[in-house]
Every structure is written in C-alpha cells, then in structure tokens.
Motif scaffolding. Structure first.
Motif, short mmCIF file in Angstrom:
data_model
loop_
_atom_site.label_atom_id
_atom_site.label_comp_id
_atom_site.label_asym_id
_atom_site.label_seq_id
_atom_site.Cartn_x
_atom_site.Cartn_y
_atom_site.Cartn_z
N GLY A 26 35.52 20.46 50.96
CA GLY A 26 34.80 18.71 50.63
C GLY A 26 34.73 19.01 49.30
O GLY A 26 35.16 19.62 48.41
N ARG A 27 34.24 17.79 48.87
CA ARG A 27 34.19 17.64 47.43
C ARG A 27 32.75 16.81 47.04
O ARG A 27 32.02 16.01 47.90
CB ARG A 27 35.19 16.63 46.74
N VAL A 28 32.43 16.95 45.81
CA VAL A 28 31.31 16.04 45.30
C VAL A 28 31.59 15.60 43.82
O VAL A 28 32.37 16.44 43.28
CB VAL A 28 29.94 16.85 45.09
N GLY A 32 31.56 9.09 37.45
CA GLY A 32 32.83 8.23 37.66
C GLY A 32 32.93 7.62 39.03
O GLY A 32 33.84 8.18 39.79
N GLU A 33 32.02 6.65 39.39
CA GLU A 33 32.10 6.25 40.73
C GLU A 33 32.37 5.03 40.96
O GLU A 33 32.43 4.09 39.93
CB GLU A 33 30.46 6.39 41.33
N HIS A 34 33.36 4.82 41.84
CA HIS A 34 33.98 3.43 41.97
C HIS A 34 34.91 3.03 40.81
O HIS A 34 35.01 1.78 40.58
CB HIS A 34 33.06 2.16 42.45
N THR A 35 35.45 4.17 40.40
CA THR A 35 36.32 3.76 39.13
C THR A 35 37.85 4.30 39.46
O THR A 35 38.86 3.77 38.85
CB THR A 35 36.01 4.69 37.89
N ASP A 36 37.92 5.01 40.49
CA ASP A 36 39.48 5.58 40.81
C ASP A 36 40.22 4.28 41.45
O ASP A 36 41.53 4.47 41.30
CB ASP A 36 39.20 6.70 42.02
N TYR A 37 39.97 3.18 42.01
CA TYR A 37 40.74 2.10 42.18
C TYR A 37 40.60 1.18 41.24
O TYR A 37 41.21 -0.06 41.23
CB TYR A 37 40.42 1.68 43.79
N ASN A 169 40.66 1.30 52.36
CA ASN A 169 41.20 1.12 51.14
C ASN A 169 40.89 2.01 50.00
O ASN A 169 40.55 1.62 48.81
CB ASN A 169 41.46 -0.32 50.60
N CYS A 170 40.65 3.53 50.21
CA CYS A 170 40.04 4.24 49.25
C CYS A 170 40.92 4.46 48.17
O CYS A 170 42.20 4.41 48.29
CB CYS A 170 39.68 5.58 49.88
N GLY A 171 40.48 5.02 47.05
CA GLY A 171 41.32 5.59 45.70
C GLY A 171 41.87 6.85 46.08
O GLY A 171 41.61 7.45 47.11
N ILE A 172 41.96 7.68 45.04
CA ILE A 172 42.63 8.81 45.12
C ILE A 172 41.90 9.93 44.94
O ILE A 172 42.24 11.30 45.01
CB ILE A 172 43.97 8.82 44.01
N MET A 173 40.51 9.76 44.31
CA MET A 173 39.67 10.81 43.98
C MET A 173 39.33 11.79 44.94
O MET A 173 39.60 12.98 44.70
CB MET A 173 38.06 10.04 43.52
N ASP A 174 39.11 11.52 46.31
CA ASP A 174 38.59 12.80 47.22
C ASP A 174 40.02 13.46 47.58
O ASP A 174 39.85 14.61 47.53
CB ASP A 174 38.11 11.81 48.72
N GLN A 175 40.85 12.80 47.86
CA GLN A 175 42.08 13.65 48.41
C GLN A 175 42.43 14.58 47.16
O GLN A 175 42.93 15.85 47.43
CB GLN A 175 43.26 12.97 48.74
N LYS A 223 30.89 -2.01 52.88
CA LYS A 223 31.39 -3.12 52.05
C LYS A 223 32.14 -2.55 50.99
O LYS A 223 32.43 -3.02 50.10
CB LYS A 223 30.15 -3.81 51.29
N TYR A 224 32.82 -1.30 51.27
CA TYR A 224 33.76 -0.52 50.21
C TYR A 224 35.06 -1.48 49.81
O TYR A 224 35.01 -1.63 48.71
CB TYR A 224 34.36 0.71 50.89
N ASN A 225 35.73 -2.08 50.99
CA ASN A 225 36.76 -2.78 50.74
C ASN A 225 36.46 -4.02 49.84
O ASN A 225 37.19 -4.57 49.28
CB ASN A 225 37.52 -3.15 52.16
C1 GLA Z 1 35.02 7.02 48.51
C2 GLA Z 1 36.54 6.91 48.10
C3 GLA Z 1 37.01 7.18 46.79
C4 GLA Z 1 36.14 6.74 45.63
C5 GLA Z 1 34.58 6.75 45.85
C6 GLA Z 1 33.85 5.88 44.97
O1 GLA Z 1 34.53 8.47 48.13
O2 GLA Z 1 37.31 7.63 49.12
O3 GLA Z 1 38.31 7.00 46.48
O4 GLA Z 1 36.41 5.15 45.50
O5 GLA Z 1 34.34 6.23 47.43
O6 GLA Z 1 33.84 6.49 43.86
#
Ligand code: GLA
Length: 387
Positions: A26-28, A32-37, A169-175, A223-225
């Motif tokens: 998993g990840r933490v 740098g939150e909500h910056t990846d998109y 519509n998530c960004g790339i950070m988690d993966q 409300k992410y999207n």
């Molecule tokens: C979720 C998304 C990530 C990122 C974070 C907020 O974890 O999957 O892409 O946008 O929220 O930083």
C-alpha cells in the motif's frame, strides 16, 4: 504468509499445476496532495502492509477470483473473453480492469486463471488498497505470461484501468508509489513528466504514525472528480493570461499575479491549493535533505490547513484527528493523506512519545466523533515482489 496463502489457495481451487505467489504494498503520501493531476510534485512511499496474490493458469478461458478478506462471497467467476465493466461484479473489477487494459494495448492473455487475494491494508482507509490490487495483478500477469513491461508500465496500466474501467479519474501517484517503492525511501515524483528521485527517509528518533479515522472513503462517490473539474476550470481561465500547461508550472508569486483571471472564487481557492501545495512539496523535500525535520513537519501542518480551507476535502473526522495529534507532545507534523473525505491522516512522532500520543489522540477522537480511531506505526517497504 506465503505458505499459508498457498494452502488456502489449494483448499479453494484444488491442488496441482504451477502455483505462484506475489505481493504489492500500500502507500502513504507524506506531502503533495491533490497535485498529481495538476502537473505538480508528490512525495509518497510504499508501506510494508499490502496485498498478496496466489495464482495458477487454467486451460480454459475462465477467471476465478477469491478473496480471503471476503470469504463469504466465495469464488467469483469471470471469463477473459467477457471483460466488459459491470459494477455488479464487485471487487474483481480491479483485476479484470487490468486484463482489459492489457487487451486494449494489444496484449492478449489467452487462457484463464485462478487467483486468490488477501490484503492487510485496512479497506477504504485511503492507503490505496485498490491501486495495490491493480499493480499486484499487473505484476502477476507480467510474470505468468512473460510480458515485456517495466514497473512504471504497471503503474500506468493501473491508473488507466482505474480511470477508464473503474471510472475514478485519479492521478498517477498511488500506482507509481506502489510500483516503484523502495525500502526506507520516499519517491519525489514530478507528475508533469514522471521524472523522479528517491529520498532517504531518515526520521532519526521519530516514527511515521498513520491515523485511521475509520470513516470510510469511497473515491467514486466522493467529490474527487469534482475537484479535478474545478482545477481544470481554473487552468482554462489562467491560460487566457499566462502560457501554462498545468497549475504545477506556477510559483506562488506568479499565482498571486494571475489569480484574478480565475472567474469562480471556488475554483480560485482550489487552484491556490494546487499551486501552493506543489511548492510546499518541493520545499519539504529540500528540508528533509538538509535534515530539517522540524520544517518538514511545519509544511505538513500547512498542507492540512490548505486542504481544509482551500481545497475543502478534509471533513470533521480528519480535522478532529489531526487537531488532536497536533496538540500532543512529541508530534513533529500531521496532516490528512490521500484523497481525503475520511480515510487516514499521517503524522511524524518522536519515538518516546508514540505510546502516549496514540492513547491521547484515541481518547479525544472517540469522545468527539463517537467511534474509535486506529493507529499504525508503519515502516517504509519495497515495491511489488514475487514471493
Ligand atoms: C487519491 C488519488 C491520487 C491523488 C490523491 C490526492 O489517492 O488516487 O491520484 O490524487 O488522491 O493527492
């Protein structure tokens, strides 16, 4: 763990054939939150908790999924020739989305598989259990079918599947954090071009403590999207007065000069967070490199405030737990982590204060929210592995 899960696999699916086992963390996210998109920087790390899979190829086209976490659901059936999305399929939508994405890329998996999953990431906690399953499935498919894919490909395939199959519509950070994780290192990733570097996490006499609000956070119905759309609207307005491709290209000073171009006050606040949070992340990594943990902690606190007031993704539970954390002795910094709207906070706490910290924050949280919080003192682990 491996032997136990293989035994379980044989019990569920029967003996015989080549059986293999895999793990993805998993990840933490530290800051740098909500910056990846928004073309900004992130600073996440992989954890030692994660998801395990045990699998074996089949001779027909059937897919059979079983989760030790959802035993009551039994074996869930699928077929590699029928991969259309159906919400009713439940959790197997994650692995199915990966096979579907590979197919889209012209990589055909010709035979079915039996796959058992087990995860020890608390479900819905915002520590990326879904990205973990995605990267794990990519890894096991790569290994079983000898696919020519890098770990970065696994991250991109996971994100594609999440965006286009599961509709988040998530960004790339988690993966990325999961696929590229390294023991005791955080990843300083520029999401504009995927350039990254590993930073040593030397917390000296402190520990990373995760604060689980136990308020479930469903990304899809959150409300992410909506936040993404608000940032896109702000960017379109800004592009009328300044030549930029993403909000991440702006410094704080530039933002202050151009911000009037953003028509909606709400979108202006969202964009302000994206710009300032990106700059905070750059500053935080610099502070860490200089051994200045105090400053890193202060930037974490500022990050939470910005997510609370400008981005508005924290909510009562996360604010309560972070506020309580910041009132304790020995705390260096604390903030929400991940998408928000529930899920987890992350804090850095001096070793000798951890026990008291956990006790006091736990009491305060329960008193105000009415149910308990959970706490995990975590280690930074490696990326996905064949067991
Ligand atoms: C979720 C998304 C990530 C990122 C974070 C907020 O974890 O999957 O892409 O946008 O929220 O930083």
């Amino acid at each position: 763990m491996k032997e136990k899960l293989i035994r379980e696999f044989k019990k569920v699916f029967g003996d015989g054939g080549e059986i293999k086992a895999y793990f993805a963390p998993g990840r933490v996210n530290l800051i740098g939150e909500h910056t990846d998109y928004n073309g900004g920087h992130v600073f996440p790390c992989a954890l030692t908790i994660g998801t395990y899979a045990v699998t074996r190829k089949r001779k027909d086209t059937k897919l059979r999924f079983y989760s030790v976490n959802f035993k009551h659901l039994g074996i869930l059936d699928g077929d590699i020739t029928k991969l259309e999305y159906n919400k009713k399929d439940g959790w197997p939508c994650y692995p199915k989305g990966i096979i579907w994405t590979l197919k889209n890329r012209g990589i055909d998996i010709s035979e079915g598989m039996d796959i058992l999953y087990y995860g020890n990431i608390p479900n819905g906690s915002g520590l990326s259990s879904s990205a973990s399953i995605e990267v794990l499935t990519g890894l096991l498919l790569r290994d079983m079918w000898k696919l020519d894919l890098t770990n970065q490909d696994l991250a991109l395939i996971g994100q594609y599947s999440e965006n286009h199959y599961n509709g988040v519509n998530c960004g790339i950070m988690d993966q990325f954090a999961i696929a590229m994780g390294k023991k005791n290192k955080a990843i300083f990733l520029d999401t504009a071009d995927l350039k990254y570097e590993y930073a040593d996490i030397d917390l000296k006499d402190s520990k990373i403590v995760i604060l689980n609000t136990n308020k479930r956070r469903g990304l899809g119905d959150s409300k992410y999207n909506e936040r993404r759309t608000e940032c896109e609207e702000a960017l379109l307005d800004l592009q009328k007065v300044v030549e930029i491709k993403t909000l991440g290209e702006l410094s704080e000073e530039q933002f202050e000069i151009y911000k009037k171009a953003i028509q909606s006050p709400i979108c202006r606040k969202r964009a302000k967070h994206a710009v300032y949070e990106n700059q905070r992340t750059i500053k935080a990594v610099k502070a860490l490199k200089e051994g200045n943990l105090e400053e890193f902690g202060q930037l974490m606190i500022a990050s939470h405030k910005s997510l609370q007031y400008d981005y508005e993704v924290t909510g009562k539970e996360l604010d309560t737990i972070v506020d309580a954390a910041l009132r304790q002795e020995g705390v260096i910094g604390a903030r929400m982590t991940g998408a928000g709207f529930g899920g987890c906070g992350v804090s850095i706490v001096k070793d000798d204060a951890v026990d008291r910290f956990v006790k006091n924050v736990g009491i305060e949280y329960k008193k105000k929210i009415g149910y308990r919080a959970d706490f995990y003192v975590v280690e930074i682990g490696d990326g996905p592995t064949i067991l």
